[in-house]
Write a protein that holds these residues in place. Structure first.
Motif, PDB file in Angstrom:
ATOM      1  N   LEU A  44       0.851  -1.198   0.000  1.00  0.00           N
ATOM      2  CA  LEU A  44       0.000   0.000   0.000  1.00  0.00           C
ATOM      3  C   LEU A  44       0.888   1.250   0.000  1.00  0.00           C
ATOM      4  CD1 LEU A  44      -2.966  -1.025   2.344  1.00  0.00           C
ATOM      5  CD2 LEU A  44      -2.735  -1.289  -0.113  1.00  0.00           C
ATOM      6  N   PHE A  45       1.886   1.251  -0.846  1.00  0.00           N
ATOM      7  CA  PHE A  45       2.791   2.396  -1.075  1.00  0.00           C
ATOM      8  C   PHE A  45       3.560   2.797   0.185  1.00  0.00           C
ATOM      9  CE2 PHE A  45      -1.080   3.040  -3.748  1.00  0.00           C
ATOM     10  CZ  PHE A  45      -0.530   2.583  -4.930  1.00  0.00           C
TER      11      PHE A  45
ATOM     12  N   SER B 298      -1.120   4.748   7.265  1.00  0.00           N
ATOM     13  CA  SER B 298      -1.645   5.685   8.259  1.00  0.00           C
ATOM     14  C   SER B 298      -2.932   6.320   7.737  1.00  0.00           C
ATOM     15  CB  SER B 298      -0.592   6.740   8.552  1.00  0.00           C
ATOM     16  OG  SER B 298      -1.106   7.635   9.491  1.00  0.00           O
ATOM     17  N   GLY B 299      -3.998   6.189   8.496  1.00  0.00           N
ATOM     18  CA  GLY B 299      -5.288   6.785   8.116  1.00  0.00           C
ATOM     19  C   GLY B 299      -6.040   5.971   7.073  1.00  0.00           C
ATOM     20  N   LYS B 300      -5.417   4.916   6.529  1.00  0.00           N
ATOM     21  CA  LYS B 300      -6.131   4.090   5.543  1.00  0.00           C
ATOM     22  C   LYS B 300      -7.049   3.114   6.253  1.00  0.00           C
ATOM     23  CE  LYS B 300      -2.800   4.517   1.833  1.00  0.00           C
ATOM     24  NZ  LYS B 300      -1.635   3.964   1.135  1.00  0.00           N
ATOM     25  N   LYS B 301      -8.125   2.727   5.574  1.00  0.00           N
ATOM     26  CA  LYS B 301      -9.067   1.798   6.193  1.00  0.00           C
ATOM     27  C   LYS B 301      -8.767   0.372   5.709  1.00  0.00           C
ATOM     28  CE  LYS B 301     -13.868   0.897   7.036  1.00  0.00           C
ATOM     29  NZ  LYS B 301     -15.183   0.894   6.465  1.00  0.00           N
ATOM     30  N   ILE B 302      -8.500  -0.495   6.644  1.00  0.00           N
ATOM     31  CA  ILE B 302      -8.180  -1.882   6.284  1.00  0.00           C
ATOM     32  C   ILE B 302      -9.206  -2.813   6.932  1.00  0.00           C
ATOM     33  CG2 ILE B 302      -6.443  -3.719   6.505  1.00  0.00           C
ATOM     34  CD1 ILE B 302      -4.334  -1.614   6.218  1.00  0.00           C
TER      35      ILE B 302
ATOM     36  N   LEU C 154      -0.848  -3.456  12.647  1.00  0.00           N
ATOM     37  CA  LEU C 154      -1.483  -2.539  11.679  1.00  0.00           C
ATOM     38  C   LEU C 154      -1.969  -1.272  12.384  1.00  0.00           C
ATOM     39  CD1 LEU C 154      -3.499  -5.171   9.565  1.00  0.00           C
ATOM     40  CD2 LEU C 154      -1.465  -3.902   8.824  1.00  0.00           C
ATOM     41  N   LEU C 155      -2.500  -1.449  13.604  1.00  0.00           N
ATOM     42  CA  LEU C 155      -2.962  -0.282  14.372  1.00  0.00           C
ATOM     43  C   LEU C 155      -1.770   0.606  14.732  1.00  0.00           C
ATOM     44  CD1 LEU C 155      -5.562  -2.034  16.703  1.00  0.00           C
ATOM     45  CD2 LEU C 155      -6.079  -0.256  15.018  1.00  0.00           C
ATOM     46  N   GLU C 156      -0.680  -0.041  15.063  1.00  0.00           N
ATOM     47  CA  GLU C 156       0.547   0.692  15.406  1.00  0.00           C
ATOM     48  C   GLU C 156       1.014   1.553  14.234  1.00  0.00           C
ATOM     49  OE1 GLU C 156       3.009   1.787  18.207  1.00  0.00           O
ATOM     50  OE2 GLU C 156       1.494   0.276  18.575  1.00  0.00           O
ATOM     51  N   GLU C 157       0.790   1.047  13.012  1.00  0.00           N
ATOM     52  CA  GLU C 157       1.164   1.795  11.803  1.00  0.00           C
ATOM     53  C   GLU C 157       0.152   2.896  11.478  1.00  0.00           C
ATOM     54  OE1 GLU C 157       3.786   1.674   9.647  1.00  0.00           O
ATOM     55  OE2 GLU C 157       4.792   0.231  10.959  1.00  0.00           O
ATOM     56  N   GLY C 158      -0.909   2.980  12.297  1.00  0.00           N
ATOM     57  CA  GLY C 158      -1.869   4.076  12.101  1.00  0.00           C
ATOM     58  C   GLY C 158      -3.087   3.721  11.265  1.00  0.00           C
TER      59      GLY C 158
ATOM     60  N   LEU D 272     -16.848  -1.356   3.198  1.00  0.00           N
ATOM     61  CA  LEU D 272     -17.215   0.033   2.896  1.00  0.00           C
ATOM     62  C   LEU D 272     -16.039   0.992   3.087  1.00  0.00           C
ATOM     63  CD1 LEU D 272     -20.794   0.481   4.445  1.00  0.00           C
ATOM     64  CD2 LEU D 272     -20.139   0.448   2.030  1.00  0.00           C
ATOM     65  N   GLY D 273     -15.585   1.602   1.986  1.00  0.00           N
ATOM     66  CA  GLY D 273     -14.517   2.606   2.062  1.00  0.00           C
ATOM     67  C   GLY D 273     -13.136   2.045   2.350  1.00  0.00           C
ATOM     68  N   SER D 274     -12.983   0.702   2.344  1.00  0.00           N
ATOM     69  CA  SER D 274     -11.668   0.117   2.656  1.00  0.00           C
ATOM     70  C   SER D 274     -10.706   0.166   1.478  1.00  0.00           C
ATOM     71  CB  SER D 274     -11.815  -1.349   3.064  1.00  0.00           C
ATOM     72  OG  SER D 274     -12.398  -1.462   4.319  1.00  0.00           O
ATOM     73  N   ASP D 275      -9.413   0.244   1.811  1.00  0.00           N
ATOM     74  CA  ASP D 275      -8.369   0.158   0.787  1.00  0.00           C
ATOM     75  C   ASP D 275      -7.959  -1.291   0.560  1.00  0.00           C
ATOM     76  OD1 ASP D 275      -7.264   3.121   0.393  1.00  0.00           O
ATOM     77  OD2 ASP D 275      -7.786   2.829   2.502  1.00  0.00           O
ATOM     78  N   ALA D 276      -8.116  -2.088   1.593  1.00  0.00           N
ATOM     79  CA  ALA D 276      -7.664  -3.488   1.491  1.00  0.00           C
ATOM     80  C   ALA D 276      -8.467  -4.369   2.430  1.00  0.00           C
ATOM     81  CB  ALA D 276      -6.186  -3.562   1.888  1.00  0.00           C
TER      82      ALA D 276
END
Ligand code: UDX
Ligand code: ADP
Length: 476
Positions: A328-329, A333-337, A363-367, A413-417
């Motif tokens: 994910l590049f 951070s701030g992305k919805k997984i 993953l939460l630690e990464e924001g 809904l609205g997730s990137d992954a």
């Protein structure tokens, strides 16, 4: 008690081991009364629940078995004193998690519940009682139990004429297939040196298990066999997981490799599924017990050997979040997984040592903002496991950036992954073409269990990463 004849059984602990095991005993031994006791009142109430049935543990096939015996010859109660005093045979099936503090913390099993059970038995038992250790225990625990029981038997004021025999009868059931494992065991192992007690227990099993499958050993062999079986199974998973990373790097396919390797009859096909790392209440705990034992006997090289199985398992768990971030590049951070599956494997609501816990925390630690869905795990359990409490601007507690969803659609809904962490059946026929419409693009699937309909998801337009598979077919 007549020779070999057991009329009343008490089982201490109404958990993942105690209840399924006693339900099968009750089902096949209608002439025996079985009482399952627990200190946890709400657990007992749940096992006694009627309309609606609200059993605390999900285990396929268990509900029907319980309903056919409950209140006939299978009872659930908190009346520990009465149940122990009336029993001819007592099973100890209490929890033995890894110690969190003190000597052996992080390695040795916490035996306080086993010890408490032994003390209860020592106090309340009457006459001759056979005590069976069922919980997974470190080798030589039977000695601790014996010591507590024999001390009470030798007291001068032993008015109840207490005498005891201690047997080890380890449980080999796996969660999710417990009913079948109990009905059709590969073997039943009974360790002990009192022939009378061994025969009494084997006679019960003979109601549904062939005699040649009932193996008698000394008590230490029985205890060590249980730890060794779990250590070997876990080792296979760590082995195949280590190979999954080589597959991803080289273009070999982990499913093809596992199949080719497993067809060697000396190796066998089972337990070669690569995944996000093994979880569950037994594997890590039992290997840690083995390591503790090795260190105790100064067998440091043997301890290091088994340590490796746990290290690779930790490494496997930790590489999943890294792969997600990289794809994910380099930033989540701030992305919805979306997380699909929280139980440590399919067909259970148990989350003990689930790899999902570590992966979600990283993953939460990464924001990341996580949306989590599991068809069977209760919401409070996920909150308890993640337990990442933070203070918001008003100094109120809140759990990190995650929400628990009721459906796969809500997660998407609205997730990137979407990250698949448990191989639930319903994840194999997801309508990916509908789901992708709800997601941000480029939409990713990270399938750590190789359980999705790959072609359908690919056609729907997903980017897909699967464990042990090459990502870009042109690289092969
Ligand atoms: C295990 C043993 O199988 C059982 O005999 C013992 O009594 C208790 O411990 P359990 O932990 O319930 O049972 O489940 P199991 O099916 O063994 O799975 C353990 C973990 O290994 C799970 O996280 C599962 O997903 C993982 N696993 C299993 C794999 O990753 N790949 C496999 O091929 C098999
Ligand atoms: P397992 O997977 O080994 O069955 P669980 O945690 O699911 O472990 O179940 C163990 C059960 O044993 C719990 O419900 C717990 O309340 C119960 N228990 C622990 N100590 C005692 C005790 N001294 N007397 C009665 N029940 C106990």
């Amino acid at each position: 008690m007549k020779k070999g004849e057991i009329k009343k059984i008490c089982c201490i602990g109404a958990g993942y081991v105690g209840t399924p095991t006693m339900s099968i005993f009750a089902y096949y031994c209608p002439h025996v009364d079985i009482v399952v006791v627990d200190i946890n009142k709400s657990r007992i109430e749940a096992w006694n629940s009627t309309e609606p049935i609200d059993f605390p543990i999900f285990e396929p096939g268990l509900e029907n078995i319980i309903l056919s015996c409950r209140n006939k010859n299978l009872f659930f109660t908190t009346d520990i004193e009465k149940s122990i005093s009336e029993a001819d045979m007592i099973f100890i099936s209490v929890n033995t998690p890894t110690k969190k503090r003190g000597i052996g913390a992080g390695k040795a099993s916490d035996l306080k519940w086993v010890e408490a059970s032994a003390r209860q038995i020592a106090e309340y038992a009457r006459g001759y009682t056979i005590v069976v250790e069922k919980s997974t225990l470190p080798v030589r625990t039977a000695k601790t139990i014996e010591k507590i029981l024999f001390d009470s038997q030798n007291k001068e004021n032993n008015k109840k004429n207490k005498t005891f025999s201690v047997l080890s009868n380890p449980e080999f059931l796996a969660e999710g297939s417990a009913v079948d494992d109990l009905q059709n065991p590969d073997r039943v192992l009974i360790g002990g040196n009192d022939e009378f007690a061994i025969e009494a227990l084997s006679n019960l099993y003979k109601n549904w298990v062939a005699n040649e499958k009932i193996i008698r050993t000394n008590i230490w062999s029985s205890e060590l066999s249980k730890l060794t079986a779990n250590a070997f199974l876990a080792q296979r998973i760590s082995s195949i997981n280590s190979i999954s990373a080589i597959c991803e790097a080289t273009g070999a396919d982990i499913k093809q490799v596992a199949n080719a390797v497993g067809l060697d009859s000396r190796i066998g096909q089972e337990f070669l599924r690569a995944g996000p790392g093994f979880g569950g209440s037994c594997f890590q705990k039992d290997i840690l017990n083995l390591i503790y034992l090795c260190n105790f006997y100064k067998l440091y090289d043997v301890a290091n050997y088994w340590e490796g199985v746990i290290e690779i398992n930790n490494w496997q768990k930790s590489r999943i979040p890294r792969i997600i971030v990289n794809n994910l590049f380099g930033n989540i951070s701030g992305k919805k997984i979306g997380i699909l599956g929280f139980a440590f494997k399919a067909n259970t609501n148990d989350t003990r040592e689930s790899p999902s816990i570590n992966i979600c925390k990283d993953l939460l630690e990464e924001g990341a903002n996580l949306s989590i869905y599991d068809p069977k795990v209760e919401h409070f359990k996920i909150e308890e496991d993640l337990g990442i409490r933070k203070k918001d601007l008003n100094n109120n507690d809140y759990y990190g950036n995650y929400q628990i969803c009721k459906s796969i659609l809500d997660v998407a809904l609205g997730s990137d992954a979407l990250v698949i962490l448990t191989e639930w059946e319903e994840f194999s026929d997801i309508l990916w073409e509908e789901l992708i419409l709800k997601m941000r693009k480029p939409a990713w699937i990270f399938d750590t269990r190789i359980c999705i309909d790959f072609n359908r998801a690919k056609e729907a337009g997903f980017n897909i990463w699967q464990i042990g598979k090459i990502q870009n077919k042109n690289d092969i």
